[in-house]
Design a protein around this motif. Structure first.
Motif, PDB file in Angstrom:
ATOM      1  N   VAL A  86      47.637  28.650  35.067  1.00 50.81           N
ATOM      2  CA  VAL A  86      47.452  29.932  35.735  1.00 50.81           C
ATOM      3  C   VAL A  86      46.204  30.581  35.154  1.00 50.81           C
ATOM      4  O   VAL A  86      46.131  30.841  33.956  1.00 50.81           O
ATOM      5  CB  VAL A  86      48.662  30.865  35.534  1.00 50.81           C
ATOM      6  N   VAL A  87      45.214  30.763  36.022  1.00 53.45           N
ATOM      7  CA  VAL A  87      43.977  31.391  35.573  1.00 53.45           C
ATOM      8  C   VAL A  87      43.932  32.801  36.157  1.00 53.45           C
ATOM      9  O   VAL A  87      44.012  32.984  37.367  1.00 53.45           O
ATOM     10  CB  VAL A  87      42.745  30.572  36.022  1.00 53.45           C
ATOM     11  N   GLY A  88      43.852  33.789  35.288  1.00 53.92           N
ATOM     12  CA  GLY A  88      43.754  35.165  35.728  1.00 53.92           C
ATOM     13  C   GLY A  88      42.297  35.546  35.939  1.00 53.92           C
ATOM     14  O   GLY A  88      41.429  35.124  35.174  1.00 53.92           O
ATOM     15  N   VAL A  89      42.028  36.309  37.004  1.00 51.29           N
ATOM     16  CA  VAL A  89      40.690  36.848  37.209  1.00 51.29           C
ATOM     17  C   VAL A  89      40.827  38.364  37.201  1.00 51.29           C
ATOM     18  O   VAL A  89      41.509  38.933  38.050  1.00 51.29           O
ATOM     19  CB  VAL A  89      40.083  36.377  38.546  1.00 51.29           C
ATOM     20  N   VAL A  90      40.226  38.999  36.202  1.00 50.04           N
ATOM     21  CA  VAL A  90      40.379  40.445  36.048  1.00 50.04           C
ATOM     22  C   VAL A  90      39.037  41.116  36.263  1.00 50.04           C
ATOM     23  O   VAL A  90      38.007  40.653  35.771  1.00 50.04           O
ATOM     24  CB  VAL A  90      40.882  40.800  34.630  1.00 50.04           C
ATOM     25  N   GLY A  91      39.048  42.209  36.993  1.00 48.33           N
ATOM     26  CA  GLY A  91      37.809  42.966  37.182  1.00 48.33           C
ATOM     27  C   GLY A  91      38.054  44.151  38.072  1.00 48.33           C
ATOM     28  O   GLY A  91      39.113  44.281  38.687  1.00 48.33           O
ATOM     29  N   GLU A  92      37.057  45.025  38.140  1.00 46.89           N
ATOM     30  CA  GLU A  92      37.178  46.211  38.978  1.00 46.89           C
ATOM     31  C   GLU A  92      36.940  45.846  40.436  1.00 46.89           C
ATOM     32  O   GLU A  92      36.488  44.743  40.739  1.00 46.89           O
ATOM     33  CB  GLU A  92      36.137  47.243  38.539  1.00 46.89           C
ATOM     34  N   SER A  93      37.155  46.802  41.337  1.00 47.84           N
ATOM     35  CA  SER A  93      36.814  46.544  42.726  1.00 47.84           C
ATOM     36  C   SER A  93      35.301  46.384  42.807  1.00 47.84           C
ATOM     37  O   SER A  93      34.556  47.079  42.129  1.00 47.84           O
ATOM     38  CB  SER A  93      37.297  47.681  43.619  1.00 47.84           C
ATOM     39  N   GLY A  94      34.881  45.433  43.607  1.00 50.86           N
ATOM     40  CA  GLY A  94      33.462  45.167  43.740  1.00 50.86           C
ATOM     41  C   GLY A  94      32.928  44.197  42.703  1.00 50.86           C
ATOM     42  O   GLY A  94      31.740  43.912  42.669  1.00 50.86           O
ATOM     43  N   SER A  95      33.814  43.656  41.855  1.00 46.92           N
ATOM     44  CA  SER A  95      33.340  42.733  40.831  1.00 46.92           C
ATOM     45  C   SER A  95      33.147  41.331  41.383  1.00 46.92           C
ATOM     46  O   SER A  95      32.608  40.472  40.705  1.00 46.92           O
ATOM     47  CB  SER A  95      34.330  42.691  39.666  1.00 46.92           C
ATOM     48  N   GLY A  96      33.611  41.104  42.608  1.00 48.63           N
ATOM     49  CA  GLY A  96      33.458  39.788  43.215  1.00 48.63           C
ATOM     50  C   GLY A  96      34.669  38.899  43.035  1.00 48.63           C
ATOM     51  O   GLY A  96      34.658  37.747  43.431  1.00 48.63           O
ATOM     52  N   LYS A  97      35.767  39.453  42.479  1.00 44.09           N
ATOM     53  CA  LYS A  97      36.920  38.611  42.192  1.00 44.09           C
ATOM     54  C   LYS A  97      37.586  38.074  43.453  1.00 44.09           C
ATOM     55  O   LYS A  97      37.995  36.916  43.492  1.00 44.09           O
ATOM     56  CB  LYS A  97      37.925  39.333  41.282  1.00 44.09           C
ATOM     57  N   SER A  98      37.668  38.897  44.492  1.00 48.52           N
ATOM     58  CA  SER A  98      38.277  38.411  45.732  1.00 48.52           C
ATOM     59  C   SER A  98      37.395  37.375  46.407  1.00 48.52           C
ATOM     60  O   SER A  98      37.901  36.428  47.006  1.00 48.52           O
ATOM     61  CB  SER A  98      38.527  39.566  46.702  1.00 48.52           C
ATOM     62  N   THR A  99      36.089  37.542  46.308  1.00 47.47           N
ATOM     63  CA  THR A  99      35.173  36.564  46.906  1.00 47.47           C
ATOM     64  C   THR A  99      35.356  35.204  46.245  1.00 47.47           C
ATOM     65  O   THR A  99      35.351  34.173  46.917  1.00 47.47           O
ATOM     66  CB  THR A  99      33.721  37.040  46.746  1.00 47.47           C
ATOM     67  N   ILE A 100      35.550  35.198  44.926  1.00 46.86           N
ATOM     68  CA  ILE A 100      35.788  33.936  44.221  1.00 46.86           C
ATOM     69  C   ILE A 100      37.033  33.270  44.798  1.00 46.86           C
ATOM     70  O   ILE A 100      37.034  32.086  45.127  1.00 46.86           O
ATOM     71  CB  ILE A 100      35.950  34.181  42.704  1.00 46.86           C
TER      72      ILE A 100
END
Lengths: 318, 709
Positions: B411-425
């Motif tokens: 399980v790899v967590g991707v943490v960041g604010e909105s606009g950090s590109g996490k959803s695009t990844i």
């Protein structure tokens, strides 16, 4: 904003160029031969051929199109075969009359339709709302010629209050000019009102449920400010689109209504041209109608930007 | 009928040492009963709700969604919409019963002496009006200021809420501002007429944690300096702990507990309050721990409660609880609890489902053959080539040169604010968006290439669960039909067999098989998210991207879904990419974490390493912004980041503009180096690793709690 308008104008030119080709090809495919029509039923083949050569009809289609298109670019719409006059002035006159009809009818539809829509949205589910829906539907459900005939009978034939048809230039005085417009405008309004009222109502209901309307109320703004300043401006976007389409529709000629009221607008001109097989007139009229539609839509999109700063912002970025 | 408050027998009356008379409350709500009615019946949203807020006091009103907390707030504002009405009770504001005032008198109070800030700043400002105009409106309306005077006051107000460029912000339209700036503008609007009472309805829920920390800080300061009283409606106990002096817990429209914040959150007396506190995801390095959750859904009442409202979900319930309505038991100190067993249960914690079935940490997966490999991924949005020169655009970089791997069962967590590109990844990993550059390899095959060729087999092995559980399901299709679709697409021809699969999937995610015939609106948020998970499992995937999959859920339900996801991983060997803004949630489920900022990975490593120093300065700020309860240990001093600054256009560090530890021009001009340790911990920063390691831990209790790495 400037770049956006420029882009839209480039696209508009492209659309009209494509339209001109289509119009030209379609009218070529229409039955009948222009030269033999001009020459008359009993003319000899030599006479017909001579006329064809004179009109350039013996040349390849692409050359004919080139001549026609070049003429339009110079502002020369050609000559009407039946009226034997330059098309430009005839067309402009009809367009001006259609424009008068469109502007007056659209103004009334916008004011009354948006007003009724807002009223129905604010009084949602109550008697006012149902009344607005019911009455406006009556306008749309019954065909336009029915209302036209009823109006002509009631106000023209029985009450003799208004002229039953025709058109008076404004040079004849304001009253005669206006009195000829009343019945066609009412008929158009009845036809277009329901859609505008219903559309305004539903988008207004959506906007009245948004957080910013709730927040405006939480600020203690009076209900009139909440509705007119906060809600209406945002609710108008879809209404503007439909009004623009309607504007193009009237400008392009509402054949049935113009015929019943013998209103000499674009619709009657086009009908006349088709009936008399006046190819140059048909081509020019359709082209101008297309241009009118495109311009009406462009106006709507520019109005969007005026109402919605977010769209304005997007245009600046482009 | 509700019984009147009784003295709490087991507690001796407390003699208050202070002799000064208690100041009269500014807001005194007494016996407020609210119901929503329509043709199908009535729903009781609040039953006999009473609480008081003294001058200068901030009271938290907490509970799950559907507990009636927002309804109570709206009733005070006289903004109950949708058929809501106050049936009985008093709302005393400064000694006057608001219910006796006319609608126009109440409107005159709103925005003037009682002001409000709502949940979602993105939708609370009118998109068609300038921000300054909207702040000025109440000043002109209530204070009779001229537009010119109001405009001057707007500048002062914007400066007071910490906006550095008031002139520009006042002239801007809402879409030109960030969420944090919008929320500041709304707070400025509320402060304009110098109100005595603020109604804050989840004012930070829609914001990023770093922004939330700053807004809460601002609100606390303002309440203090203006001697404001506030009603703070929130589902977030950590935030309540930061800002509220007292707290009232609502359940099913009934006040179940009230008291000083410190006491209620550290020693909750009512079982529901115990459950809420227990279910709060806390930063932990112990991934194996199952979160305690509250089973079931919020009670919906149609009339006065005939028994304890919480009894159906209460692990301590007895026969008496199910047959008798509970009375509020109060002591002399202002604490109250609506549970007859409260004293007997004192010190008894909410049952921990994990007790007795602690499993050893899973053997580390051999990291030799990753399932998903992302190599130099880059995604640019909005770039366009056109023959018209003024239409050509370079586009916005969403993801810049990101590389990582996801192992099997990892399980790899991707943490960041909105606009950090996490959803695009996440979208790129599912081939829902085509990378502008770089490759995504799934089980050894180039995913983008396969999908471009029209081969959907890899897609079946990778699925997605979204944040908004309601919007992810077609409202016109039954749950069964929605789950049937992926099976049909996967080529399962036999309808009877598909129906059996749907039933077993529903059972797998803890729902009755009969739910297949229900429509999404008949389910609760948590149940819908279970359906979404079940649907994602339909094609028997190896890999699931969870994009903020638990963010919109109440803590009690959130815990539930996290536990389910953890179970599915253990039993089916699933790999997840777990995208979230909440680092506490990630710490419960992820093996490894990527901290992303501005489209780049600024830190990555095993969860236990990322939570302990050395930190990337951004990770440190993220961790310090996590709201915590007092019992979890001393709060570290918070690192408050500036509101989002535009990323520098050059080749420097993307975080340089907001970095509290920025070294100097080197950060702006040079790409930061990668510090890498043997256990796969990477930090991308100009500050030397040794200096980063000198910082104190944000969570000292974790310093030696991690034994896995």
């Amino acid at each position: 904003m400037f770049a956006y308008t420029l882009t839209r104008l480039v696209y508009l030119a492209l659309v009209l160029a494509v339209m001109s080709v289509l119009i030209f090809l379609v009218t070529q495919a229409m039955p009948g031969d222009v030269a033999s029509m001009i020459a008359g039923q009993f003319a000899s083949k030599e006479v017909v051929d001579a006329i064809a050569v004179k009109l350039g009809l013996d040349q390849p289609l692409i050359v004919q199109y080139g001549h026609w298109a070049a003429g339009i670019l110079r502002g020369d719409l050609g000559r009407s075969l039946v009226l034997e006059q330059p098309i430009g002035p005839i067309l402009m006159e009809a367009l001006a009359r259609s424009l008068v009809l469109a502007v007056v009818a659209l103004f009334v539809v916008a004011v009354v339709g948006i007003g009724l829509g807002v009223l129905a949205a604010v009084r949602r589910g109550k008697l006012t709302d149902q009344l607005v829906s019911g009455v406006s539907y009556l306008g749309i459900a019954v065909p336009d010629f029915f209302w036209a005939i009823v109006l002509v009978l009631v106000f023209g034939s029985y009450m003799k209050l208004l002229p039953t048809g025709g058109y008076a230039p404004i040079a004849d005085g304001f009253l005669p000019w206006a009195s000829h417009l009343v019945l066609p405008v009412i008929t158009l309004v009845l036809m277009l009102l329901a859609r505008i009222a219903r559309l305004t109502r539903s988008s207004m209901i959506d906007v009245l449920q948004t957080n910013y309307v709730k927040f405006a109320r939480a600020k203690g703004m009076p209900e009139s400010v909440v509705i007119l300043r906060h809600a209406l401006k945002n609710a108008l976007l879809p209404t503007i689109t439909v009004l623009a389409i309607d504007f193009g529709l009237i400008l392009g000629g509402v054949v049935v209504i113009e015929t019943i009221f013998s209103y000499p607008g674009m619709g009657r001109l086009l009908l006349f041209a088709i009936q008399r097989h006046d190819l140059p007139l048909i081509q020019a009229t359709i082209l101008i109608v297309s241009a009118a539609y495109c311009l009406a839509n462009l106006t709507a999109d520019l109005l969007y930007a005026f109402v919605n700063p977010k769209i304005r912002h997007g245009m600046r970025a482009s | 009928m509700m019984t009147a408050p009784q003295a709490r027998p087991a507690v001796p009356p407390v003699v208050s040492p202070a002799t000064a008379p208690e100041p009269a409350p500014l807001l005194d709500v007494r016996g407020l009963t609210i119901s929503y009615g329509n043709a199908r019946g009535t729903l009781r949203a609040a039953s006999d709700v009473s609480f008081a807020i003294r001058p200068g006091e901030v009271m938290g009103l907490v509970g799950e969604s559907g507990s009636g907390k927002s309804t109570v707030a709206m009733a005070i504002l006289d903004l109950l919409g949708g058929g809501g009405r106050v049936d009985s009770g008093e709302i005393l504001f400064d000694g006057v019963d608001l219910r006796r005032l006319s609608p126009s008198e109440r409107r005159a109070l709103r925005g003037d002496r009682i002001a409000a800030v709502f949940q979602d700043p993105f939708t609370s400002l009118n998109p068609a009006l300038t921000v300054g105009h909207q702040i000025a409106e109440p000043l002109i309306q209530h204070k009779g200021l001229s537009p010119r005077q109001a405009a001057a006051r707007v500048q002062d107000l914007l400066a007071e809420v910490g906006i550095r460029d008031p002139r520009r912000v006042a002239a801007a339209y809402p879409h030109e501002l960030s969420g944090g700036m919008q929320q500041r503008a709304l707070i400025a609007t509320a402060l304009g007429c110098e109100p005595k009472l603020l109604i804050l309805d989840e004012p930070t829920t829609a914001l990023d944690v770093t922004v939330e920390a700053r807004i809460i800080d601002l609100l606390a300061k303002l309440c203090d300096s203006h001697r404001l009283s506030a009603l703070f409606v929130s589902h977030n106990l950590g935030i309540v702990n930061r800002i509220c002096q007292t707290v009232t817990v609502l359940y099913g429209g009934v006040v179940v507990e009230t008291g000083a914040t410190g006491r209620v959150l550290s020693r909750p007396a009512h079982p529901y309050a115990k459950g809420l506190v227990a279910a709060l995801p806390r930063i932990t390095a112990e991934r194996r721990h199952r979160l305690p959750s509250i089973p079931g859904t919020v009670a919906k009442l149609s009339g006065a409660p005939a028994a304890c409202v919480f009894a159906p979900r209460c692990p301590f319930a007895e026969e008496t609880c199910r047959s008798q309505p509970q009375a509020m038991l109060t002591d002399g100190g202002g604490d109250g609890v609506r549970c007859w067993k409260a004293d007997a249960l004192a010190g008894t914690p909410w049952p921990d489902e994990d007790a007795g079935k602690a499993r050893g940490p899973k053997a580390a997966q051999p990291r030799s053959a990753p399932l998903v490999e992302v190599d130099h991924l880059r995604k640019i949005y909005g770039a366009s080539r056109s023959i018209l020169p003024w239409l050509r655009r370079a586009g916005t970089v969403a993801v810049e040169d990101v590389s990582f791997t996801v192992g099997r069962g990892e399980v790899v967590g991707v943490v960041g604010e909105s606009g950090s590109g996490k959803s695009t990844i996440g979208r790129a990993l599912l081939a829902l968006t085509e990378p502008s550059a770089g490759t995504v390899t799934f089980d050894g095959a180039d995913l983008t290439e396969q999908v471009r060729r029209g081969d959907q087999t890899l897609r079946r092995r990778a699925q997605l669960v979204f944040q908004n559980s309601a919007a992810s399901l077609n409202p016109r299709k039954t749950v069964g039909a929605a789950m049937d679709r992926p099976l049909v697409l996967a080529g399962r021809a036999d309808a009877e067999e598909r129906r059996k699969t749907v039933a077993s999937l529903l059972t797998r995610v803890g729902l009755p098989a009969a739910y297949a015939d229900r429509y999404p609106h008949e389910l609760s948020g948590g149940e819908r998210q279970r359906v979404n998970i079940a649907r994602a499992l339909a094609t028997d995937p190896d890999f699931v991207v969870c994009d903020e999959a638990v963010s919109a859920l109440d803590v009690s339900v959130q815990a539930n879904i996290l536990n389910l996801l953890a179970e599915l991983r253990d039993e089916m060997g699933l790999s997840y990419l777990f995208i979230t803004h909440d680092i506490a949630v990630v710490s419960h489920i992820a093996d490894r974490v990527l901290v992303v900022y501005g489209g780049t990975i600024c830190e990555e490593g095993p969860i236990g390493r990322v939570l302990r120093p050395p930190y990337h300065p951004y990770t440190e700020a993220l961790l310090s912004a996590v709201p915590r309860l007092a019992e979890d240990g001393q709060e570290a001093p918070r690192i408050l980041l500036e509101d989002a600054a535009p990323a520098p256009g050059g080749r420097g560090c993307v975080f340089a503009g907001r970095c509290p530890r920025k070294l100097g021009t080197v950060c702006d001009e040079q790409a930061p180096p990668v510090h890498e340790t043997a256990d796969g911990h990477r930090i991308v920063c100009h500050i030397p690793l040794a200096t980063l390691a000198e910082r104190a831990a944000v969570f000292p209790e974790l310093a030696d709690g991690d034994t896995r790495h």
